[in-house]
Design a protein around this motif. Structure first.
Motif, short mmCIF file in Angstrom:
data_model
loop_
_atom_site.label_atom_id
_atom_site.label_comp_id
_atom_site.label_asym_id
_atom_site.label_seq_id
_atom_site.Cartn_x
_atom_site.Cartn_y
_atom_site.Cartn_z
N LYS A 211 0.87 -1.18 0.00
CA LYS A 211 0.00 0.00 0.00
C LYS A 211 0.90 1.23 0.00
O LYS A 211 2.07 1.13 0.40
CB LYS A 211 -0.87 0.03 1.26
CG LYS A 211 -1.74 -1.20 1.44
CD LYS A 211 -2.95 -0.90 2.33
CE LYS A 211 -2.59 -0.54 3.76
NZ LYS A 211 -3.78 -0.18 4.57
N TYR B 149 1.02 5.84 0.28
CA TYR B 149 0.41 7.16 0.27
C TYR B 149 1.48 8.18 -0.13
O TYR B 149 2.58 8.20 0.44
CB TYR B 149 -0.16 7.54 1.65
CG TYR B 149 -0.45 9.02 1.73
CD1 TYR B 149 -1.38 9.61 0.87
CD2 TYR B 149 0.26 9.85 2.60
CE1 TYR B 149 -1.61 10.98 0.90
CE2 TYR B 149 0.04 11.23 2.63
CZ TYR B 149 -0.90 11.78 1.78
OH TYR B 149 -1.11 13.13 1.78
N ASP B 150 1.17 8.98 -1.13
CA ASP B 150 2.05 10.09 -1.52
C ASP B 150 1.15 11.28 -1.83
O ASP B 150 0.16 11.13 -2.56
CB ASP B 150 2.87 9.71 -2.77
CG ASP B 150 3.89 10.77 -3.11
OD1 ASP B 150 5.10 10.50 -2.96
OD2 ASP B 150 3.49 11.88 -3.54
N PRO B 151 1.48 12.46 -1.28
CA PRO B 151 0.60 13.61 -1.50
C PRO B 151 0.41 13.96 -2.98
O PRO B 151 -0.57 14.60 -3.34
CB PRO B 151 1.32 14.76 -0.78
CG PRO B 151 2.36 14.14 0.06
CD PRO B 151 2.62 12.76 -0.41
N GLN C 197 -1.91 10.23 -7.16
CA GLN C 197 -3.30 9.85 -6.86
C GLN C 197 -3.82 8.69 -7.70
O GLN C 197 -4.88 8.16 -7.42
CB GLN C 197 -4.23 11.06 -7.04
CG GLN C 197 -4.56 11.76 -5.73
CD GLN C 197 -3.68 12.97 -5.54
OE1 GLN C 197 -3.54 13.76 -6.45
NE2 GLN C 197 -3.06 13.09 -4.37
N SER C 198 -3.10 8.34 -8.74
CA SER C 198 -3.65 7.25 -9.56
C SER C 198 -2.59 6.21 -9.87
O SER C 198 -1.42 6.53 -10.05
CB SER C 198 -4.24 7.82 -10.86
OG SER C 198 -3.21 8.37 -11.62
N GLN D 120 -1.83 -0.53 -3.72
CA GLN D 120 -3.09 0.08 -3.27
C GLN D 120 -2.80 1.48 -2.73
O GLN D 120 -2.07 1.63 -1.75
CB GLN D 120 -3.69 -0.81 -2.17
CG GLN D 120 -5.02 -0.32 -1.65
CD GLN D 120 -5.56 -1.25 -0.56
OE1 GLN D 120 -5.43 -2.47 -0.64
NE2 GLN D 120 -6.14 -0.67 0.48
N LEU D 121 -3.33 2.50 -3.41
CA LEU D 121 -3.05 3.87 -2.97
C LEU D 121 -4.05 4.33 -1.92
O LEU D 121 -5.25 4.08 -2.04
CB LEU D 121 -3.10 4.82 -4.17
CG LEU D 121 -1.98 4.67 -5.20
CD1 LEU D 121 -2.13 5.71 -6.31
CD2 LEU D 121 -0.60 4.78 -4.56
N GLU D 122 -3.53 4.98 -0.88
CA GLU D 122 -4.38 5.49 0.21
C GLU D 122 -4.36 7.01 0.17
O GLU D 122 -3.50 7.62 -0.47
CB GLU D 122 -3.84 5.00 1.56
CG GLU D 122 -3.82 3.49 1.69
CD GLU D 122 -5.24 2.89 1.83
OE1 GLU D 122 -6.20 3.65 2.06
OE2 GLU D 122 -5.37 1.66 1.71
N SER D 123 -5.33 7.62 0.90
CA SER D 123 -5.49 9.07 0.79
C SER D 123 -4.77 9.85 1.89
O SER D 123 -4.69 11.07 1.84
CB SER D 123 -6.97 9.43 0.79
OG SER D 123 -7.55 8.88 1.95
N ASP D 124 -4.26 9.16 2.90
CA ASP D 124 -3.45 9.85 3.92
C ASP D 124 -2.64 8.82 4.71
O ASP D 124 -2.85 7.61 4.56
CB ASP D 124 -4.33 10.70 4.87
CG ASP D 124 -5.38 9.87 5.56
OD1 ASP D 124 -5.01 8.94 6.30
OD2 ASP D 124 -6.59 10.13 5.35
N SER E 79 -4.69 6.34 7.18
CA SER E 79 -5.38 5.21 6.55
C SER E 79 -4.37 4.23 5.94
O SER E 79 -4.64 3.03 5.86
CB SER E 79 -6.42 5.65 5.53
OG SER E 79 -6.08 6.81 4.90
#
Ligand SMILES: NC(=O)c1ccc[n+]([C@@H]2O[C@H](COP(=O)([O-])OP(=O)(O)OC[C@H]3O[C@@H](n4cnc5c(N)ncnc54)[C@H](O)[C@@H]3O)[C@@H](O)[C@H]2O)c1
Length: 492
Positions: free
Chosen positions: A410, A412-414, A417-418, A427-431, A434
């Motif tokens: 998984k 997360y990178d600011p 997004q895709s 699996q990309l997360e939003s923060d 999470s």
């Protein structure tokens, strides 16, 4: 001055915008229609802090006398975008080539984009009937030693080809001067130009600052006219007059280094190879530090205070990546091979970096043993903070290895997004919070500033196992342990 920039990527767009900011008139040309359409609509296709506002401020719009004060006070420099190469060629007295030179599988740079542009310039100089107007063609793309002369040859080839085509159709370019098209004198139709090398040293993430505050400006040329024009172009940056708040008399001028073409091209490769060497060096020292119980961050501070060494590029971590270091070090190795020069230092620098990326996975194995069925969360994906650039990012190697070993990945990178291309299977997360949920370990891959202010207690509490591998020595080990993490840094 009228400037054309061909290739509107990280380098071309920043160059064009900054030249507009210091008062020049700029046309940026790109053959990517979507990119140009976005730029024409005021959308910036890359993330680079500060770029959007400069482009917006200088984007060309016809002056409406009834418009508000802001439009009336728009500075003289402007920037326009087009896909029409000939329009750019007609416009610019100075024409920058800033297209990509990505690595081929052999390690050699792929020069097909530079070649296409150089030939296109030659053709355009004939087709726009402006061949007799003197131009400076500036190679800002990072190209192998000797490319300046090669670019000149490609421009002349393009010009000759276009001239012949014009001649067959009896164009006004040549009409009258050649009664027999089959025996025309190529010399008489050659465009009037010089090729200059002007290597780029900007860093993504601080590209605007770097362009306005360069350590030096390097120009490779043996043409006094071209050198004088380049000096005039950059004068506001050299003497700091572009900045109304600067006190130029208090600041020394930016060094303007003039060399021959080959030396300027070599400066770029040698600079990047040296910086990559510094990082690989401290990473090797970090591995020894781990074995002997030393802390590489203290060691780096100790040696960095030596003015002969300096503190920069001595941060041990996951290794270097990005769009420049990997391809430029490989290209220098290839150049050495072409000229029968051994390059054992550079080869070791590359190998150390390859191993360094894999050490992240070894650290996870050391703690978690079998990675099959484990969930690993990556904090950050881009090759460095403050950019959206994923080219040759260390995260890609880590992802590839983890997926190969059967782990679930998984991230997360600011900025990302895709899931595209090489991120398939992630699996990309939003923060960050999470991301941590249910993970067996987190890996700090990119030191985005926002990660420093995450609630570490909540981060640890959400995980199946609170293990963190700090690939950039970004966190305080004490703080992470207090939050309940098992903390593994790089060489500390
Ligand atoms: N990115 C950096 O941090 C950096 C720093 C210093 C030097 N450089 C060097 O600068 C050069 C450009 O790098 P970049 O990162 O800006 O590349 P990039 O891939 O971001 O941009 C290249 C642009 O050129 C355009 N292009 C390709 N062929 C074209 C053509 N025939 N006509 C018009 N446009 C065309 C592409 O569409 C793209 O927009 C490379 O040689 C690189 O090594 C890059």
């Amino acid at each position: 001055m009228n400037v054309t920039v061909i290739g509107t990527g990280y380098v071309g767009l920043v160059t064009g915008a900054c030249l507009a900011q210091i008062g020049h008139q700029v046309i940026c040309v790109d053959n990517n229609r979507d990119k140009v359409a976005a730029l024409q609509a005021g959308k910036i296709p890359i993330y680079e802090p500060g770029l959007e506002s400069i482009v917006f401020r200088h984007s060309y719009r016809p002056i409406d006398p009834k418009a508000d004060h802001e439009a009336a006070s728009t500075p003289p420099g402007f920037i326009q975008f087009t896909t029409d190469l000939n329009r750019g060629i007609e416009f610019g007295d100075i024409i920058f080539i800033t297209v990509g030179t990505p690595a081929l599988p052999s390690g050699d740079p792929n020069l097909q984009y530079v070649e296409a542009v150089a030939r296109g310039i030659g053709q355009g100089l004939i087709r726009t009937q402006t061949r007799s107007r003197y131009r400076v063609i500036v190679n800002k793309s990072t190209v192998p030693i000797g490319s300046g002369d090669w670019v000149r040859m490609m421009i002349l080839d393009g010009a000759a080809q276009a001239a012949k085509e014009e001649l067959w159709v009896g164009s006004s370019v040549l009409a009258g001067s050649h009664s027999n098209p089959r025996r025309f004198d190529l010399q008489s139709v050659l465009p009037h130009f010089d090729v200059v090398s002007n290597p780029e040293f900007l860093r993504e993430g601080s590209a605007i600052w770097d362009t306005f505050h360069p350590d030096r400006i390097v120009i490779g040329s043996d043409s006094p006219t071209a050198i004088a024009i380049m000096r005039q172009l950059y004068e506001p940056i050299i003497n700091h007059s572009w900045d109304p708040e600067a006190t130029p008399e208090a600041q020394p001028p930016v060094p303007f280094l003039v060399t021959d073409l080959a030396s300027a091209e070599m400066v770029k490769y040698a600079a990047n190879a040296f910086l990559a060497t510094k990082i690989s060096f401290i990473n090797e020292v970090a591995t020894i530090c781990e074995r002997v119980g030393a802390d590489v961050t203290e060691v780096a501070r100790g040696i960095g205070l030596d003015s002969r060494i300096g503190p920069k590029f001595l941060n041990a971590g996951i290794g270097w990546g990005g769009s420049c270091f990997p391809k430029d070090v490989s290209a220098l190795v290839r150049t050495g091979a072409d000229y029968h020069c051994a390059t054992p230092i550079l080869e070791a620098v590359i190998e150390t970096n390859r191993q360094q990326r894999l050490r992240i996975v070894e650290k996870l194995q050391q703690e978690l043993k079998v990675l099959k069925g484990k969930t690993i969360g990556l904090l950050g994906l881009t090759f460095k903070p403050n950019t959206d650039d994923m080219r040759d990012a260390p995260s890609l190697t880590v992802i590839e290895q983890l997926l190969k070993l059967g782990a679930k990945v998984k991230a997360y990178d600011p900025m990302i997004q895709s899931n595209q291309g090489s991120l398939a299977g992630v699996q990309l997360e939003s923060d960050a919070l999470s991301l941590a949920q249910g993970c067996d370990a987190l890996v700090l891959v990119t030191e985005w500033p926002e990660f420093a202010s995450v609630d570490f207690d909540r981060l640890a509490a959400g995980m199946r196992r609170a293990l963190i591998v700090d690939g950039r020595n970004f966190f305080s080990p004490q703080q992470m342990r207090q939050a309940g993490f098992t903390y593994l840094g790089m060489g500390r």
